[in-house]
Design an enzyme around this catalytic site. Structure first.
Site, PDB file in Angstrom:
ATOM      1  N   LEU B  84     -58.084 -10.019 -19.925  1.00 37.98           N
ATOM      2  CA  LEU B  84     -56.735 -10.593 -19.944  1.00 37.98           C
ATOM      3  C   LEU B  84     -55.927 -10.049 -21.123  1.00 37.98           C
ATOM      4  O   LEU B  84     -54.775  -9.645 -20.976  1.00 37.98           O
ATOM      5  CB  LEU B  84     -56.874 -12.116 -20.019  1.00 37.98           C
ATOM      6  CG  LEU B  84     -55.654 -12.969 -19.743  1.00 37.98           C
ATOM      7  CD1 LEU B  84     -56.063 -14.191 -18.896  1.00 37.98           C
ATOM      8  CD2 LEU B  84     -55.043 -13.477 -21.031  1.00 37.98           C
ATOM      9  N   LEU B  90     -49.422  -7.955 -18.797  1.00 35.63           N
ATOM     10  CA  LEU B  90     -49.353  -9.393 -19.063  1.00 35.63           C
ATOM     11  C   LEU B  90     -48.997  -9.663 -20.519  1.00 35.63           C
ATOM     12  O   LEU B  90     -48.129 -10.475 -20.825  1.00 35.63           O
ATOM     13  CB  LEU B  90     -50.701 -10.052 -18.725  1.00 35.63           C
ATOM     14  CG  LEU B  90     -50.738 -11.568 -18.858  1.00 35.63           C
ATOM     15  CD1 LEU B  90     -50.030 -12.219 -17.687  1.00 35.63           C
ATOM     16  CD2 LEU B  90     -52.177 -12.075 -18.938  1.00 35.63           C
ATOM     17  N   ARG B 108     -60.378 -16.641 -29.220  1.00 39.80           N
ATOM     18  CA  ARG B 108     -60.086 -17.748 -28.319  1.00 39.80           C
ATOM     19  C   ARG B 108     -61.269 -18.151 -27.447  1.00 39.80           C
ATOM     20  O   ARG B 108     -61.249 -19.234 -26.833  1.00 39.80           O
ATOM     21  CB  ARG B 108     -58.897 -17.389 -27.414  1.00 39.80           C
ATOM     22  CG  ARG B 108     -57.578 -17.327 -28.184  1.00 39.80           C
ATOM     23  CD  ARG B 108     -56.425 -16.978 -27.249  1.00 39.80           C
ATOM     24  NE  ARG B 108     -56.172 -18.013 -26.255  1.00 39.80           N
ATOM     25  CZ  ARG B 108     -55.386 -19.067 -26.459  1.00 39.80           C
ATOM     26  NH1 ARG B 108     -54.794 -19.226 -27.615  1.00 39.80           N
ATOM     27  NH2 ARG B 108     -55.206 -19.969 -25.510  1.00 39.80           N
ATOM     28  N   TYR B 116     -63.420 -24.685 -19.936  1.00 42.89           N
ATOM     29  CA  TYR B 116     -64.055 -24.487 -18.623  1.00 42.89           C
ATOM     30  C   TYR B 116     -65.260 -25.420 -18.460  1.00 42.89           C
ATOM     31  O   TYR B 116     -65.542 -25.905 -17.365  1.00 42.89           O
ATOM     32  CB  TYR B 116     -64.440 -23.018 -18.415  1.00 42.89           C
ATOM     33  CG  TYR B 116     -63.264 -22.175 -17.954  1.00 42.89           C
ATOM     34  CD1 TYR B 116     -62.818 -22.244 -16.639  1.00 42.89           C
ATOM     35  CD2 TYR B 116     -62.580 -21.352 -18.845  1.00 42.89           C
ATOM     36  CE1 TYR B 116     -61.721 -21.499 -16.208  1.00 42.89           C
ATOM     37  CE2 TYR B 116     -61.485 -20.604 -18.432  1.00 42.89           C
ATOM     38  CZ  TYR B 116     -61.061 -20.684 -17.116  1.00 42.89           C
ATOM     39  OH  TYR B 116     -59.974 -19.955 -16.693  1.00 42.89           O
ATOM     40  N   SER B 123     -64.212 -22.010 -13.204  1.00 39.30           N
ATOM     41  CA  SER B 123     -63.008 -22.122 -12.373  1.00 39.30           C
ATOM     42  C   SER B 123     -63.392 -22.137 -10.896  1.00 39.30           C
ATOM     43  O   SER B 123     -64.237 -21.360 -10.466  1.00 39.30           O
ATOM     44  CB  SER B 123     -62.085 -20.934 -12.644  1.00 39.30           C
ATOM     45  OG  SER B 123     -61.023 -20.939 -11.716  1.00 39.30           O
ATOM     46  N   HIS B 271     -46.163 -21.707 -14.460  1.00 40.50           N
ATOM     47  CA  HIS B 271     -46.535 -21.000 -15.677  1.00 40.50           C
ATOM     48  C   HIS B 271     -45.290 -20.345 -16.253  1.00 40.50           C
ATOM     49  O   HIS B 271     -44.527 -19.717 -15.538  1.00 40.50           O
ATOM     50  CB  HIS B 271     -47.594 -19.943 -15.359  1.00 40.50           C
ATOM     51  CG  HIS B 271     -48.401 -19.541 -16.552  1.00 40.50           C
ATOM     52  ND1 HIS B 271     -47.847 -18.888 -17.639  1.00 40.50           N
ATOM     53  CD2 HIS B 271     -49.715 -19.695 -16.842  1.00 40.50           C
ATOM     54  CE1 HIS B 271     -48.803 -18.660 -18.534  1.00 40.50           C
ATOM     55  NE2 HIS B 271     -49.950 -19.148 -18.083  1.00 40.50           N
ATOM     56  N   ASP B 348     -56.618 -24.759  -7.410  1.00 41.14           N
ATOM     57  CA  ASP B 348     -56.896 -25.297  -8.736  1.00 41.14           C
ATOM     58  C   ASP B 348     -57.457 -24.214  -9.652  1.00 41.14           C
ATOM     59  O   ASP B 348     -58.147 -23.297  -9.221  1.00 41.14           O
ATOM     60  CB  ASP B 348     -57.894 -26.457  -8.631  1.00 41.14           C
ATOM     61  CG  ASP B 348     -57.177 -27.773  -8.375  1.00 41.14           C
ATOM     62  OD1 ASP B 348     -56.104 -27.972  -8.975  1.00 41.14           O
ATOM     63  OD2 ASP B 348     -57.686 -28.572  -7.575  1.00 41.14           O
ATOM     64  N   GLU B 351     -55.237 -24.170 -15.490  1.00 43.62           N
ATOM     65  CA  GLU B 351     -53.919 -24.727 -15.816  1.00 43.62           C
ATOM     66  C   GLU B 351     -53.643 -26.059 -15.105  1.00 43.62           C
ATOM     67  O   GLU B 351     -52.778 -26.822 -15.530  1.00 43.62           O
ATOM     68  CB  GLU B 351     -52.803 -23.730 -15.487  1.00 43.62           C
ATOM     69  CG  GLU B 351     -52.591 -22.655 -16.540  1.00 43.62           C
ATOM     70  CD  GLU B 351     -53.501 -21.457 -16.356  1.00 43.62           C
ATOM     71  OE1 GLU B 351     -54.370 -21.509 -15.455  1.00 43.62           O
ATOM     72  OE2 GLU B 351     -53.370 -20.485 -17.102  1.00 43.62           O
ATOM     73  N   GLU B 355     -55.214 -28.149 -18.306  1.00 44.65           N
ATOM     74  CA  GLU B 355     -53.938 -28.304 -19.021  1.00 44.65           C
ATOM     75  C   GLU B 355     -53.127 -29.504 -18.501  1.00 44.65           C
ATOM     76  O   GLU B 355     -52.668 -30.326 -19.298  1.00 44.65           O
ATOM     77  CB  GLU B 355     -53.111 -27.028 -18.894  1.00 44.65           C
ATOM     78  CG  GLU B 355     -51.895 -27.061 -19.803  1.00 44.65           C
ATOM     79  CD  GLU B 355     -51.061 -25.789 -19.695  1.00 44.65           C
ATOM     80  OE1 GLU B 355     -51.553 -24.795 -19.141  1.00 44.65           O
ATOM     81  OE2 GLU B 355     -49.910 -25.832 -20.144  1.00 44.65           O
ATOM     82  N   CYS B 408     -37.372  -3.878 -12.545  1.00 41.63           N
ATOM     83  CA  CYS B 408     -36.536  -4.720 -13.394  1.00 41.63           C
ATOM     84  C   CYS B 408     -35.553  -3.830 -14.152  1.00 41.63           C
ATOM     85  O   CYS B 408     -35.896  -2.699 -14.513  1.00 41.63           O
ATOM     86  CB  CYS B 408     -37.397  -5.492 -14.393  1.00 41.63           C
ATOM     87  SG  CYS B 408     -38.520  -6.656 -13.615  1.00 41.63           S
ATOM     88  N   CYS B 416     -45.483   0.987 -13.479  1.00 40.94           N
ATOM     89  CA  CYS B 416     -44.759   0.218 -12.465  1.00 40.94           C
ATOM     90  C   CYS B 416     -44.037   1.150 -11.503  1.00 40.94           C
ATOM     91  O   CYS B 416     -44.054   0.954 -10.291  1.00 40.94           O
ATOM     92  CB  CYS B 416     -43.709  -0.696 -13.125  1.00 40.94           C
ATOM     93  SG  CYS B 416     -44.314  -2.325 -13.537  1.00 40.94           S
TER      94      CYS B 416
END
Lengths: 433, 433
Positions: B84, B90, B108, B116, B123, B271, B348, B351, B355, B408, B416
């Site tokens: 991630l 991201l 983290r 979790y 998840s 999000h 699910d 988040e 969260e 964009c 992209c």
């Protein structure tokens, strides 16, 4: 692209439209009858029926268009900016508002005066508002005879006719002061923001108190013969609005050669908001996006598109992407066929005639292929839509949308709370928190 | 509110759903026929018909669900976060991505691992994705026999099964490498963002190059027997999606006593995005708002509502209002009947289960009246909607939406541009700028 002279766009019927606003004061027939709501929303407050017994007077239905307004002549620019910078709902400056506001407005006056001079000597927004309203009322008289006659009024937030002037005229015309009568505050911002429609409604509530006495917290309560107010506070996806936008976009796309038409990129542009307002929970960005999506659905997604935001001022962060930057970036990438669509305003004003036409398009280097769709202005489809929407509201028996009863999560304004309670009526005032 | 164990929510047919993914490799019947588009959009690229002549092989239609994924066990958390934080789409960290990313993820990991653990040890997103896809494929086999059999695959961006694993399986199953075959990359983010769907499609494009050779810039070009890709890249207001959300909201509202039900405030939560991404012109905020408005229209605006944004991290500004703050503020004003609706995710994940359920609701002080609607998970209405949407796509002959061809305004990513050209096909690649 040359500056379009706003007057050149007025249809022939414009003079007639203006003339029709000079209706006789204190009309003699009060045709508001008992209304049976055609549909109800569970959160809605119903307007108690107005009868001769409860009001002791007769009169028409007042249709009051709310908008920010604009100076009709360059001489009015100073006053316009002075009022704008003293509006804490729009530009929150705290306790220093009355000191800083005049300084800021005085500093900007010469520049803005020149901008209004450049678009023909003033804003056409008053003329368009009066025209749209009087034409709508003519249609309403036919399609909603039970609430006829409908009488058009305009109340601007920062320019003449101000809310006070409109309210005084209402009273002179036989509404209120023991005579009751019904008035609809019809926002001309299709998407609700606290800094636009919210500010106009707060101002209406203020002048109601000053000119009709203490608030009763009941919009429909006219036992004392006060004016019975209701509001059309948002209409982001009303079919008439969407159809009018779509037809104007199709007309503009038709100006491109057929082989390039489908590759034109549509740039929907709405007035931006400071991020402090967005992060407070203002519903405007989401409602603008709903309008855009509805227009694209109506167009069957014929072209690629983006939503962007214009008119940012000052150093604080605003919601983006910025319209001007978006045009620059697409042009620099070679996409010079762009159509700008002002999606959050219903007639021409400084942000279309000056900012989009002269600044954004004029400075794009491609004024022949970067175009702007016509504003709704005198569009018959749009005006028919206004009438349909007004009729739905008059039949509904609602004083406001259920959404209007919900303050923003981060709202600290007691004025907002009180004006929402006024519209909610006694039965629902406790819902406003 | 107690933690719901995700496994407790799985319907009885779940085991069958899982089992159905173990289909035989290298299926023998290649039923993809010449397709006549039922509707076309002017900007769209048509997929050339796949015939035995052009591919020299037979095979099923691969339906590939794209999503961010999540660690199925706590042991996978470290790898998940590492991927991630190394995703420049991201979390853009520039040239230092490969140095800073691992540091951030390592720091983290213990905290996220505990989260979790708190939601049941991992998840449920893989199990739900596989279930939804296999159930959808069963329906597709019936309603779209001309493209049957449909074979379900899942490609996660940060967790197993990764894009590489999915692609390898596709090749093992008889697709590509001279044998052609059709695959649909079906994003499970209903609203498009460059940081979610865009990132997944960029990853797909990367692995296509690595495992099938040089890109041809033509998604439909399979003269060489490459897999013929198309994508469902956004579906923010698909009727099946809207109906599924609305039914889940109605079910949750029914848990409140009747006299309080209409006064419950609905809080749609998506999000959030960093403002740098919003201001670059990412289409996600407007598409999320379109979903929300469509759901409210379906509910006939039965309740008041707001759209808010969750999961902000780090010191930079993100789009608000924040979900957690919104709940706190409404609760502090006395509005404790609140329903949270995760509006931008279809099953699910951390988040929702951690969260929203544990942090936002658990810490609200009103876990009995602040509730969350069920995620779409095993909703039969939702899965039928997925199948309807997939069938429309298969019939359309489009390789992607016209919107997907528009970068964009502020996009600087060559990745992209290239991945959009890949999906555009030769005929439309020049439109991507």
């Amino acid at each position: 692209m040359s500056v379009r002279h706003p007057l050149a766009k007025l249809p022939e019927s414009f003079a007639r439209g203006l003339a029709s606003t000079n209706f006789p004061a204190a009309a003699s027939s009060f045709a508001v009858s008992r209304r049976t709501p055609s549909h109800t929303r569970s959160l809605a407050t119903h307007v108690p029926p107005v009868t001769q017994d409860s009001t002791g007077s007769k009169g028409p239905t007042a249709m009051v268009f709310l908008n920010m307004g604009g100076p009709s002549t360059t001489d009015e620019v100073g006053d316009f900016l002075s009022r704008l910078f003293s509006d804490g709902d729009l530009i929150p400056l705290g306790r220093l508002q009355s000191y800083i506001g005049p300084l800021l407005s005085a500093r900007r006056t010469p520049k803005i005066k020149q901008q209004y001079a450049d678009i023909g000597g003033g804003s056409p927004i008053r003329r368009w508002s009066e025209y749209q309203n009087s034409e709508m009322c003519k249609i309403l008289d036919k399609i909603s005879p039970e609430t006829a006659p409908h009488k058009p009024y305009v109340a601007f937030r920062y320019a003449n006719p101000l809310t006070e002037e409109m309210y005084t005229k209402l009273l002179e015309d036989g509404f209120g002061r023991g005579r009751g009568g019904r008035a609809v505050a019809f926002t001309q911002y299709p998407q609700y923001s606290c800094s636009t429609t919210g500010s106009s409604i707060n101002e209406l509530w203020k002048w109601r108190q000053r000119l009709e006495g203490k608030p009763t917290r009941d919009a429909g309560g006219d036992a004392s013969g006060m004016i019975q107010w209701s509001t059309i506070d948002r209409w982001p996806t009303h079919p008439g609005l969407i159809e009018a936008f779509a037809q104007n976009i199709e007309a503009k796309l038709a100006e491109y050669p057929e082989d390039r038409r489908k590759n034109v990129v549509l740039l929907f542009s709405a007035h931006s908001l400071p991020m402090t307002v967005v992060n407070r929970g203002d519903p405007y960005p989401a409602e603008v996006a709903a309008t855009v999506y509805a227009v694209m659905q109506r167009l069957n997604f014929s072209n690629r598109y983006r939503l962007c935001w214009q008119s940012q001022v000052g150093p604080q962060p605003w919601l983006g992407p910025q319209t001007s930057t978006t045009v620059e970036e697409y042009v620099s990438k070679g996409q010079t066929d762009l159509v700008l669509i002002p999606i959050a305003f219903t007639s021409d004003h400084i942000e279309t005639l000056y900012e989009l036409d002269i600044e954004v398009i004029g400075e794009s280097g491609h004024a022949d292929t970067v175009k702007r769709v016509e504003s709704l202005n005198g569009s018959p489809v749009f005006i028919q839509g206004l009438a349909d929407l007004a009729k739905e509201h008059l039949n509904s028996g609602l004083t406001c949308s259920s959404q209007n009863l919900l303050r923003c999560p981060g709202c600290k304004s007691e004025r907002c709370a009180e004006s929402k309670k006024f519209l909610a009526g006694d039965g629902q005032a406790s819902l406003v928190f």
